[in-house]
Design an enzyme around this catalytic site. Structure first.
Site, short mmCIF file in Angstrom:
data_model
loop_
_atom_site.label_atom_id
_atom_site.label_comp_id
_atom_site.label_asym_id
_atom_site.label_seq_id
_atom_site.Cartn_x
_atom_site.Cartn_y
_atom_site.Cartn_z
N ALA A 12 0.83 -1.22 0.00
CA ALA A 12 0.00 0.00 0.00
C ALA A 12 0.86 1.26 0.00
CB ALA A 12 -0.92 0.00 1.21
N ARG A 18 -3.55 7.94 -10.49
CA ARG A 18 -4.71 8.00 -11.38
C ARG A 18 -6.03 8.26 -10.66
NH1 ARG A 18 -3.74 2.52 -14.39
NH2 ARG A 18 -2.34 2.23 -12.62
N GLN A 78 8.34 1.84 3.43
CA GLN A 78 9.21 1.64 2.26
C GLN A 78 10.14 2.85 2.15
OE1 GLN A 78 7.18 0.50 -1.31
NE2 GLN A 78 9.06 0.42 -2.53
N THR A 84 7.53 -2.94 -6.34
CA THR A 84 6.91 -3.97 -5.50
C THR A 84 7.96 -4.91 -4.91
OG1 THR A 84 6.50 -5.22 -7.53
CG2 THR A 84 4.66 -3.94 -6.68
N GLU A 161 6.30 -7.37 -17.44
CA GLU A 161 5.41 -6.22 -17.27
C GLU A 161 4.98 -5.68 -18.63
OE1 GLU A 161 4.15 -5.08 -14.23
OE2 GLU A 161 5.00 -7.07 -13.90
N ALA A 386 -50.38 20.56 12.75
CA ALA A 386 -49.66 20.82 11.50
C ALA A 386 -48.96 22.18 11.57
CB ALA A 386 -50.64 20.80 10.33
C1 UD1 Z 1 1.73 -5.03 -10.54
C2 UD1 Z 1 2.55 -6.21 -11.08
C3 UD1 Z 1 1.89 -6.70 -12.37
C4 UD1 Z 1 0.44 -7.09 -12.07
C5 UD1 Z 1 -0.30 -5.92 -11.46
C6 UD1 Z 1 -1.67 -6.36 -11.00
C7 UD1 Z 1 4.83 -5.74 -10.45
C8 UD1 Z 1 6.16 -5.31 -10.93
N1 UD1 Z 1 3.88 -5.77 -11.35
O1 UD1 Z 1 1.82 -4.00 -11.53
O2 UD1 Z 1 2.58 -7.82 -12.87
O3 UD1 Z 1 -0.20 -7.48 -13.29
O4 UD1 Z 1 0.40 -5.43 -10.30
O5 UD1 Z 1 -2.41 -5.25 -10.56
O6 UD1 Z 1 4.68 -6.05 -9.30
N2 UD1 Z 1 3.43 -0.69 -4.34
C9 UD1 Z 1 4.22 -0.52 -3.23
N3 UD1 Z 1 5.46 0.01 -3.39
C10 UD1 Z 1 5.93 0.36 -4.60
C11 UD1 Z 1 5.13 0.15 -5.74
C12 UD1 Z 1 3.89 -0.38 -5.58
O7 UD1 Z 1 3.80 -0.81 -2.12
O8 UD1 Z 1 7.08 0.82 -4.69
C13 UD1 Z 1 2.10 -1.25 -4.17
C14 UD1 Z 1 1.01 -0.37 -4.73
O9 UD1 Z 1 0.55 0.54 -3.74
C15 UD1 Z 1 -0.05 -1.38 -5.13
C16 UD1 Z 1 0.76 -2.61 -5.50
O10 UD1 Z 1 2.02 -2.44 -4.88
O11 UD1 Z 1 -0.88 -1.68 -4.05
C17 UD1 Z 1 0.92 -2.79 -7.00
O12 UD1 Z 1 1.60 -1.66 -7.49
P1 UD1 Z 1 1.27 -1.02 -8.89
O13 UD1 Z 1 2.16 0.12 -9.11
O14 UD1 Z 1 -0.19 -0.81 -9.02
O15 UD1 Z 1 1.75 -2.24 -9.83
P2 UD1 Z 1 1.34 -2.47 -11.31
O16 UD1 Z 1 2.18 -1.65 -12.18
O17 UD1 Z 1 -0.11 -2.39 -11.45
CA CA Z 2 -2.17 -1.60 -9.85
#
Ligand code: UD1
Ligand code: CA
Length: 480
Positions: A12, A18, A78, A84, A161, A386
């Site tokens: 999170a 967006r 983080q 991620t 990705e 009333a």
């Molecule tokens: C990620 C996956 C993708 C998958 C998609 C599904 C990776 C690299 N890619 O992409 O394969 O299809 O989710 O929705 O994991 N977050 C952190 N720290 C960060 C970045 C993100 O906690 O540095 C959290 C975000 O808040 C979110 C989740 O990780 O809850 C996913 O991050 P997001 O940036 O939405 O990943 P996607 O590009 O959608």
């Molecule tokens: Ca996402």
């Protein structure tokens, strides 16, 4: 029973750009609770030894929500390294060093993922002795998602990705849902080895898959049955789609439990609401917050109840109510506005175009039409005429009105508070009650009516009114 070999990591920390919101994405509510609360509930139902939430953007707000909805969860900050992979790396480091069980990874912005789906994923992971098990989804439009790449034998080789994929790989319709089970040991070993040489300059959790494959570990991808369960919320269009889906599930749950809901699409019920058997909900009804409804009630159409308590058999039509208590077989509306502190006792009525606030209306008492009743206590069996207004505000302070039992007040009264109207009192139409009225008295203070004969003929000659008056005079012989 707590599964000592299980940890859940909720991601999170992302920015949620967006959503175009000043509020953190995971704090946007659906069905009355922030998205992350749904995810935390699902996580806790797995009964893991640890739940960790990785935060960064709007960190304090998100951490506060975690503290509210799952106080036992560990908040992991983080650092400035994005991705991620980095998020999970830090979360795994925060687990006890001797933890070598399984780690479930989910996203805070996927509110509809359910415990059963995740529990099945954990079970498959363990049964297959896999190092990683990915919850995948087959989508008609895979735009934006990581693609699951399989070899000729169907084994998962890697996840690519969207932004890093070739045309050929973009044609793959099986995607990574973003929920997984990993062996903690595999993550500990591999995450430090992952770089960020990719289109987004981020450390991808998904790169673990290719590394596992190289070391001949078992990686599985299991497609989810209902792909809407894993749909993420990235913008407000997706927020409303997931809210509608969750609402449909909630409505159906109440229907199957014995509530008649005539129009599911226009009936919005928070997850926190309870409704008794044989209650009927008409269209355009919203039941929110801590609202509880007993059995046999009839609610709607066009009714919003927020944090209300509704008794058995109560009937509430076209009403907006917040923090109100409506007891058994009472009637409200149509077109009533019940503000906080309204308490309508059994068999009572708050009728058409009536506003109430801090008002206790006793058993069987009625305020049927066109009134404002605030800071007031009414006894039992009374009828408020009333068009009655309690003038509770002197411009500086609010004052109370007390009305006894079995009172009959005339139409168009003003009760100028503070004032007390005793038991069994009557008041005349148009009375402005400025002084206390003792029990059993009739209060009147309107000036005697004077009729000035032939005033219209003298003052409005030539008008339709004068002509009508002349006709009436001709038709009616003068009283001798
Ligand atoms: C990620 C996956 C993708 C998958 C998609 C599904 C990776 C690299 N890619 O992409 O394969 O299809 O989710 O929705 O994991 N977050 C952190 N720290 C960060 C970045 C993100 O906690 O540095 C959290 C975000 O808040 C979110 C989740 O990780 O809850 C996913 O991050 P997001 O940036 O939405 O990943 P996607 O590009 O959608
Ligand atoms: Ca996402």
């Amino acid at each position: 029973m707590t599964d000592q070999r299980l940890a859940v990591i909720v991601l999170a920390a992302g920015e949620g750009t967006r959503m175009r919101s000043r509020r953190a994405k995971v704090l946007h509510p659906i069905a009355g609770l922030p998205m992350i609360a749904h995810v935390l509930t699902t996580a806790s139902h797995l009964e893991p030894a640890y739940v960790e939430v990785v935060v960064r953007h709007q960190r304090d707000d998100v951490a506060a929500a975690v503290g509210e909805y799952l106080p036992d969860a560990i908040v992991v900050d983080q650092d400035e390294l994005p991705g991620t992979g980095r998020a999970v790396e830090l979360a795994v480091e925060a687990l006890p060093a001797d933890f070598d069980g399984e780690v479930v990874v989910v996203s805070g912005d996927v509110p509809l993922l359910d415990t059963a789906t995740l529990a099945a994923l954990v079970a498959e992971h363990r049964a297959a002795a896999a190092s990683a098990t990915i919850l995948s989804a087959v989508l008609a439009d895979a735009t934006g998602y990581g693609r699951i790449v399989r070899d000729a034998a169907g084994g998962v080789t890697r996840i690519v990705e969207h932004k890093d994929a070739t045309e050929e790989l973009l044609a793959i319709t099986e995607v990574n849902s973003g929920s997984y089970v990993f062996n903690a040991a595999a993550l500990r070993e591999l995450l430090p080895r992952i770089g960020s040489a990719n289109a987004q300059g981020e450390k991808y959790l998904t790169d673990v898959v290719a590394l596992l494959r190289e070391s001949s570990a078992t990686v599985a991808a299991v497609p989810v049955a209902d792909s809407w369960r894993v749909a993420g919320v990235n913008d407000r269009a997706q927020l409303s789609e997931q809210a509608a889906r969750l609402n449909a599930l909630i409505v159906r749950g109440h229907q199957l439990a014995g509530v008649t809901i005539h129009d599911p699409a226009s009936t919005w019920i928070d997850l926190t609401v309870s409704i008794g058997q044989d209650t009927v909900l008409w269209p355009n009804t919203r039941l929110a917050g801590a609202t509880t409804i007993d059995r046999d009630a009839v609610i709607g159409p066009d009714t919003t109840l927020v944090d209300c308590e509704v008794g058995e058999g109560a009937v509430i039509k076209r009403t907006d109510a917040t923090l109100a208590v409506i007891r058994a077989y009472a009637e409200v509306g149509p077109f009533a506005y019940l503000r906080p502190g309204t308490e309508l006792d059994g068999g009572g009525k708050i009728g058409t175009f009536v506003e109430t606030k801090n008002a206790r209306i006793g058993r069987g008492s009625k305020v049927p039409h066109l009134s404002y009743i605030g800071d007031t206590e009414v006894g039992e069996g009374s009828n408020i005429g009333a068009g009655t207004i309690t003038a509770n505000y002197d411009g500086v302070q609010k004052h109370r009105t007390t009305v006894g039992s079995h009172v009959r007040t005339g139409s168009h009264n003003v009760f100028v508070a503070p004032v007390t109207i005793g038991d069994g009192v009557y008041t005349g139409a148009g009375t402005v009650v400025r002084k206390d009225v003792p029990a059993g008295a009739l209060a009147v203070n309107v000036a005697p009516q004077r009729n000035i004969e032939r005033w219209v003929a003298a003052n409005r000659p030539g008008t339709a009114a004068a002509a009508a008056a002349a006709d009436a005079a001709a038709a009616t012989p003068p009283v001798e």
